[in-house]
Design a protein around this motif. Structure first.
Motif, PDB file in Angstrom:
ATOM      1  N   GLU A   1       0.833  -1.203   0.000  1.00 54.18           N
ATOM      2  CA  GLU A   1       0.000   0.000   0.000  1.00 54.18           C
ATOM      3  C   GLU A   1       0.869   1.255   0.000  1.00 54.18           C
ATOM      4  O   GLU A   1       0.507   2.260  -0.603  1.00 54.18           O
ATOM      5  CB  GLU A   1      -0.910  -0.020   1.225  1.00 54.18           C
TER       6      GLU A   1
ATOM      7  N   LYS B   1     -11.597   9.787  -6.094  1.00 53.99           N
ATOM      8  CA  LYS B   1     -12.820   8.991  -6.237  1.00 53.99           C
ATOM      9  C   LYS B   1     -12.736   8.085  -7.471  1.00 53.99           C
ATOM     10  O   LYS B   1     -13.102   6.903  -7.418  1.00 53.99           O
ATOM     11  CB  LYS B   1     -14.037   9.910  -6.353  1.00 53.99           C
TER      12      LYS B   1
ATOM     13  N   ASP C   1     -13.836   5.435  -0.089  1.00 53.84           N
ATOM     14  CA  ASP C   1     -13.473   6.214   1.093  1.00 53.84           C
ATOM     15  C   ASP C   1     -12.278   7.100   0.729  1.00 53.84           C
ATOM     16  O   ASP C   1     -11.155   6.875   1.157  1.00 53.84           O
ATOM     17  CB  ASP C   1     -13.137   5.265   2.244  1.00 53.84           C
ATOM     18  N   TRP C   2     -12.554   8.138  -0.072  1.00 54.76           N
ATOM     19  CA  TRP C   2     -11.480   8.971  -0.588  1.00 54.76           C
ATOM     20  C   TRP C   2     -10.895   9.896   0.490  1.00 54.76           C
ATOM     21  O   TRP C   2      -9.730  10.302   0.402  1.00 54.76           O
ATOM     22  CB  TRP C   2     -11.990   9.811  -1.767  1.00 54.76           C
ATOM     23  N   LYS C   3     -11.663  10.203   1.503  1.00 52.98           N
ATOM     24  CA  LYS C   3     -11.159  11.095   2.559  1.00 52.98           C
ATOM     25  C   LYS C   3     -10.016  10.439   3.333  1.00 52.98           C
ATOM     26  O   LYS C   3      -9.060  11.113   3.730  1.00 52.98           O
ATOM     27  CB  LYS C   3     -12.301  11.477   3.508  1.00 52.98           C
ATOM     28  N   LYS C   4     -10.126   9.134   3.548  1.00 56.16           N
ATOM     29  CA  LYS C   4      -9.061   8.418   4.251  1.00 56.16           C
ATOM     30  C   LYS C   4      -7.774   8.469   3.449  1.00 56.16           C
ATOM     31  O   LYS C   4      -6.688   8.709   4.003  1.00 56.16           O
ATOM     32  CB  LYS C   4      -9.495   6.975   4.485  1.00 56.16           C
ATOM     33  N   LEU C   5      -7.883   8.265   2.133  1.00 60.71           N
ATOM     34  CA  LEU C   5      -6.705   8.341   1.269  1.00 60.71           C
ATOM     35  C   LEU C   5      -6.161   9.762   1.227  1.00 60.71           C
ATOM     36  O   LEU C   5      -4.943   9.967   1.187  1.00 60.71           O
ATOM     37  CB  LEU C   5      -7.063   7.857  -0.144  1.00 60.71           C
ATOM     38  N   TRP C   6      -7.030  10.740   1.225  1.00 64.17           N
ATOM     39  CA  TRP C   6      -6.603  12.157   1.228  1.00 64.17           C
ATOM     40  C   TRP C   6      -5.707  12.434   2.441  1.00 64.17           C
ATOM     41  O   TRP C   6      -4.660  13.077   2.328  1.00 64.17           O
ATOM     42  CB  TRP C   6      -7.847  13.049   1.245  1.00 64.17           C
ATOM     43  N   ARG C   7      -6.130  11.949   3.624  1.00 65.74           N
ATOM     44  CA  ARG C   7      -5.353  12.188   4.838  1.00 65.74           C
ATOM     45  C   ARG C   7      -3.997  11.471   4.779  1.00 65.74           C
ATOM     46  O   ARG C   7      -2.978  12.012   5.247  1.00 65.74           O
ATOM     47  CB  ARG C   7      -6.159  11.728   6.051  1.00 65.74           C
ATOM     48  N   LYS C   8      -3.970  10.277   4.209  1.00 67.73           N
ATOM     49  CA  LYS C   8      -2.705   9.545   4.080  1.00 67.73           C
ATOM     50  C   LYS C   8      -1.734  10.293   3.165  1.00 67.73           C
ATOM     51  O   LYS C   8      -0.535  10.355   3.428  1.00 67.73           O
ATOM     52  CB  LYS C   8      -2.963   8.144   3.535  1.00 67.73           C
TER      53      LYS C   8
END
Length: 602
Positions: A544, A574, A586-593
C-alpha cells in the motif's frame, strides 16, 4: 455412404474410406478424401496443383504462421478456404506420431458437430502428403459461408446503426452465440481457442444471424464438458468482450447461455437455473482473470524470443539486442506499431550503435546528459521507413554494478520487458522498438533502449504550468475531466497488475495530441502515455505504501497550477478508488494519508 442432415437446405455426405470411394491420387503426392464423389470434379483435384495455391488465378492468403496457412480460393465458380499444415521441428513430429494428420482431426470434429446440430464450417475434402520429404504435411478444404464475417468485424459493423437498431442486433447476436455455445458444451464440444476470430457470423435476412465455429483443430470432442471447463471457455471469449462490450452485455450473454443450458440439460439443468447466476458470474470472473494472466504471460515471454514479431541479433563490437518487427494488433497512439520492419534493416541501422548516438547528439541537443546516461532523439531510417525515436544510453561505470548485472537482467532489458508487459495489459507507454547491450560473456558494459517518440505531445507538468491557463474557461473543465479519468484508470490498472513507477512525476507523463501552447485541440483526443520505462518495476508484492508514493509524486505536479482545485483532486481520488464491486470509495481516508506522506517528505 452415411448422410447426415445439417439443416433444412444442406446435406453432408461422407464416403466410406474402406470402400475406396472419393479417393484421388495424382503426381503432386497427395492422397485425397472427399465428402461427395462430385467434389473431386468441383475442386479439379486431378488437374490443379493444390500444393501451390498461390498459382491459382483467384487466391488470397488470409492467415499465416509457422505451422499453418489459410488461403481463400475460387475454383469452378465456388469459393473455398484451403488450410495447409506444415512440418516443423521435433515437437511437431511427436504430435504427428501420436495424433496423426491434423486435417483428419478437423474433419472428424466437423462430422461430430454436424451430427449433434452444432453449426460449424463444412469441410468438403482433405489431402495427406505421401512421403516425408516435403514441407507440406496435409491440407483441409472447407466451403466458404456466404455473407459470413468474423464476430469482431460484425460487432464493429453494428456501431453505424441507430441506438434502437444497434441494441436489437446485439441482442440477436447474443442469443445466437449463447445457443451455439450451450449446444456445443452440452454435446461434449469444447473449443480451447475460443475468440471472436474463430467465430463466424452469417447474416440472414429473415431471421437472427447464425454463428459458426471455425478453426476446429483446437476442439475437443467425445467427452462431457465439465462446468468448470465450460466457464473457462466463456472466460476465453470474455477476454475480447471485456474490451469491446459493456458489462450489461456480458452479463446478459451469460444469462442467455444459462437459460439454454438449463433447457437442454433436462433434469440436470437445475444447476444452471436463474438462482445460480451470481455463482456462475463469480466463477467466470475468476476464470477470466486466470486466463488473462496466462495469456499475458505468454505474450510477455514472446518479446525475448525469435518470432515473426521480434528478432534477436548479434551486431559488431560485442553488441547484441532484441528488435521489434511487427504486431498483430497496432496501437492507436503508436504509428510505428502499424509498420512492419525487417531484421536486415535493423542490422544495417545499428551496424555501429555508438555512431548512431553520436549522430543523434550532433543533430539536436540531448534531452539528458550525465556521467552515465545520455538521452537523444532523432529520425531513424529502417529500409523505406522512418521513425522518430528516443534513445537512452547507459554506461555501467560501477564495478559493483557490473558484477550485479552478471546475475540479473540489465536495466534496459528490464525496461523493455516491463514496457511490453504494460502494453499487453492495456496501458499506454512509449512503445519500445529495440534494446541493445554491449556485453562480453556475462559482463554488460553499456546498454541502449530505443523507444518511439510520442508526437505531438507535452508533459503533464508543462500542461499544468502553462497550457491549462490558456484554455478557455468554458472548456477547461472538460480537459481536466478527461485527464483525471485517464490518469486514475492508468494508476488503477498499474496497481491491479503489480506495476510500480519509481519516478511517477509530471515530466514522465505525456499528453499526446496536446502541445505546450493551446491551439484549439479537442479534449477527447488527449491520451495519457507513460515514459521513462527504466523506472518501471513489476512486483506482485506491491504494498500500500508503494501505491501511495506514486500518487504523492503525482500530486506535486498539480501544485504548479492555480486552476486545479481541491474538488478536482477529490474527483481524481474517487475515480482512482472506484471500480466494479468496490462500493462507495473512502477517498477522505486516502486524502489524509497523502497529506501525511507529503508532510513527511518535506
Amino acid at each position: 455412404m452415411n448422410v447426415k442432415e445439417l439443416n433444412s437446405s444442406e446435406n453432408i455426405v461422407v464416403e466410406d474410406c474402406s470402400a475406396g470411394g472419393g479417393r484421388c491420387a495424382r503426381g503432386d503426392g497427395l492422397r485425397w478424401e472427399f465428402s461427395e464423389a462430385t467434389v473431386a470434379n468441383d475442386l479439379k483435384a486431378d488437374r490443379l496443383d493444390w500444393t501451390e495455391p498461390e498459382t491459382f488465378r483467384q487466391a488470397e492468403l488470409v492467415k499465416e504462421n509457422a505451422l499453418r496457412r489459410v488461403w481463400r480460393v475460387q475454383v469452378g465458380g465456388k469459393e473455398y478456404y484451403a488450410k495447409y499444415y506444415y512440418r516443423n521441428g521435433r515437437r511437431w513430429k511427436v504430435k504427428r506420431f501420436l495424433r496423426g494428420p491434423e486435417c483428419i482431426k478437423e474433419w472428424r470434429v466437423a462430422r461430430y458437430a454436424f451430427e449433434h446440430g452444432v453449426d460449424c464450417v463444412r469441410p468438403v475434402s482433405y489431402a495427406v502428403a505421401r512421403g516425408g520429404t516435403g514441407r507440406l504435411d496435409c491440407l483441409l478444404i472447407t466451403e466458404s459461408i456466404r455473407k459470413a464475417i468474423p464476430l469482431n468485424d460484425y460487432w464493429e459493423s453494428l456501431r453505424g446503426f441507430g441506438v434502437s437498431e444497434y441494441q436489437n442486433r446485439i441482442s440477436e447476436l447474443e442469443d445466437s452465440l449463447a445457443e451455439l455455445l450451450a449446444k456445443a458444451h452440452q454435446s461434449g464440444i469444447s473449443h480451447s481457442d475460443l475468440h471472436p476470430g474463430n467465430l463466424l457470423v452469417e447474416v440472414l435476412e429473415s431471421c437472427r444471424p447464425r454463428v459458426c465455429l471455425v478453426d476446429l483443430q483446437s476442439v475437443r470432442i467425445g467427452k462431457d464438458v465439465s462446468d468448470r471447463e465450460a466457464i473457462y471457455n466463456l472466460a476465453q471469449l470474455n477476454q475480447w468482450f471485456r474490451l469491446n462490450a459493456t458489462l450489461t452485455q456480458r452479463m446478459r450473454l451469460l444469462k442467455r447461455y444459462m437459460e439454454y443450458r438449463c433447457a437442454m440439460a433436462g433434469d440436470e439443468g437445475s444447476r444452471w437455473g436463474q438462482g445460480t447466476f451470481k455463482h456462475w458470474a463469480k466463477m467466470m470472473e475468476d476464470a477470466a482473470y486466470q486466463h488473462a494472466a496466462k495469456l499475458m504471460a505468454s505474450r510477455d515471454r514472446r518479446t525475448m524470443r525469435r518470432t515473426k514479431y521480434f528478432e534477436f541479433l548479434r551486431l559488431g563490437h560485442h553488441w547484441q539486442g532484441h528488435f521489434f518487427l511487427k504486431t498483430k494488433h497496432p496501437l492507436e497512439y503508436s504509428p510505428a506499431s502499424g509498420m512492419e520492419f525487417r531484421a536486415k534493416d535493423w542490422r544495417k541501422a545499428f551496424k555501429d550503435p555508438q555512431a548512431v548516438m553520436e549522430r543523434f547528439a550532433g543533430e539536436s541537443l540531448p534531452l539528458k546528459k550525465s556521467s552515465g546516461t545520455l538521452i537523444c532523439r532523432g529520425m531513424l531510417t529502417l529500409g523505406d521507413k522512418s521513425v522518430s525515436v528516443v534513445i537512452k544510453r547507459q554506461v555501467n561505470k560501477s564495478f559493483l554494478g557490473m558484477i550485479r548485472n552478471c546475475f540479473r537482467k540489465s536495466r534496459a532489458i528490464r525496461a523493455w520487458k516491463a514496457g511490453y508487459a504494460m502494453i499487453h495489459r492495456g496501458m499506454a507507454v512509449a512503445k519500445p522498438l529495440a534494446v541493445l547491450e554491449r556485453r562480453i560473456g556475462p559482463v554488460v558494459f553499456e546498454t541502449m533502449l530505443v523507444t518511439e517518440e510520442v508526437k505531438p505531445s507535452t508533459n503533464l507538468r508543462a500542461f499544468m504550468m502553462n497550457t491549462l491557463g490558456e484554455i478557455p474557461v468554458e472548456k477547461r473543465g472538460e480537459f481536466k475531466s478527461v485527464i483525471t479519468e485517464q490518469l486514475a484508470t492508468l494508476m488503477r490498472k498499474m496497481d491491479f497488475n503489480g506495476f510500480t513507477h519509481r519516478d511517477m512525476k509530471g515530466v514522465n507523463i505525456l499528453l499526446q495530441n496536446m502541445t505546450f501552447e493551446y491551439k484549439g485541440q479537442p479534449a477527447k483526443d488527449i491520451r495519457v502515455i507513460v515514459i521513462d520505462l527504466d523506472a518501471l518495476k513489476i512486483d506482485g508484492r506491491k504494498t500500500e505504501r508503494d501505491q501511495l508514493r506514486a500518487i504523492v509524486r503525482l500530486s506535486y505536479c498539480v501544485d504548479y497550477s492555480e486552476y486545479v482545485t481541491r474538488t478536482d483532486r477529490a474527483r481524481f481520488l474517487k475515480a482512482y478508488l472506484t471500480q466494479f464491486g468496490s462500493g462507495r470509495p473512502d477517498w477522505k481516508k486516502l486524502w489524509r494519508k497523502i497529506a501525511v506522506e507529503r508532510n513527511q517528505g518535506k
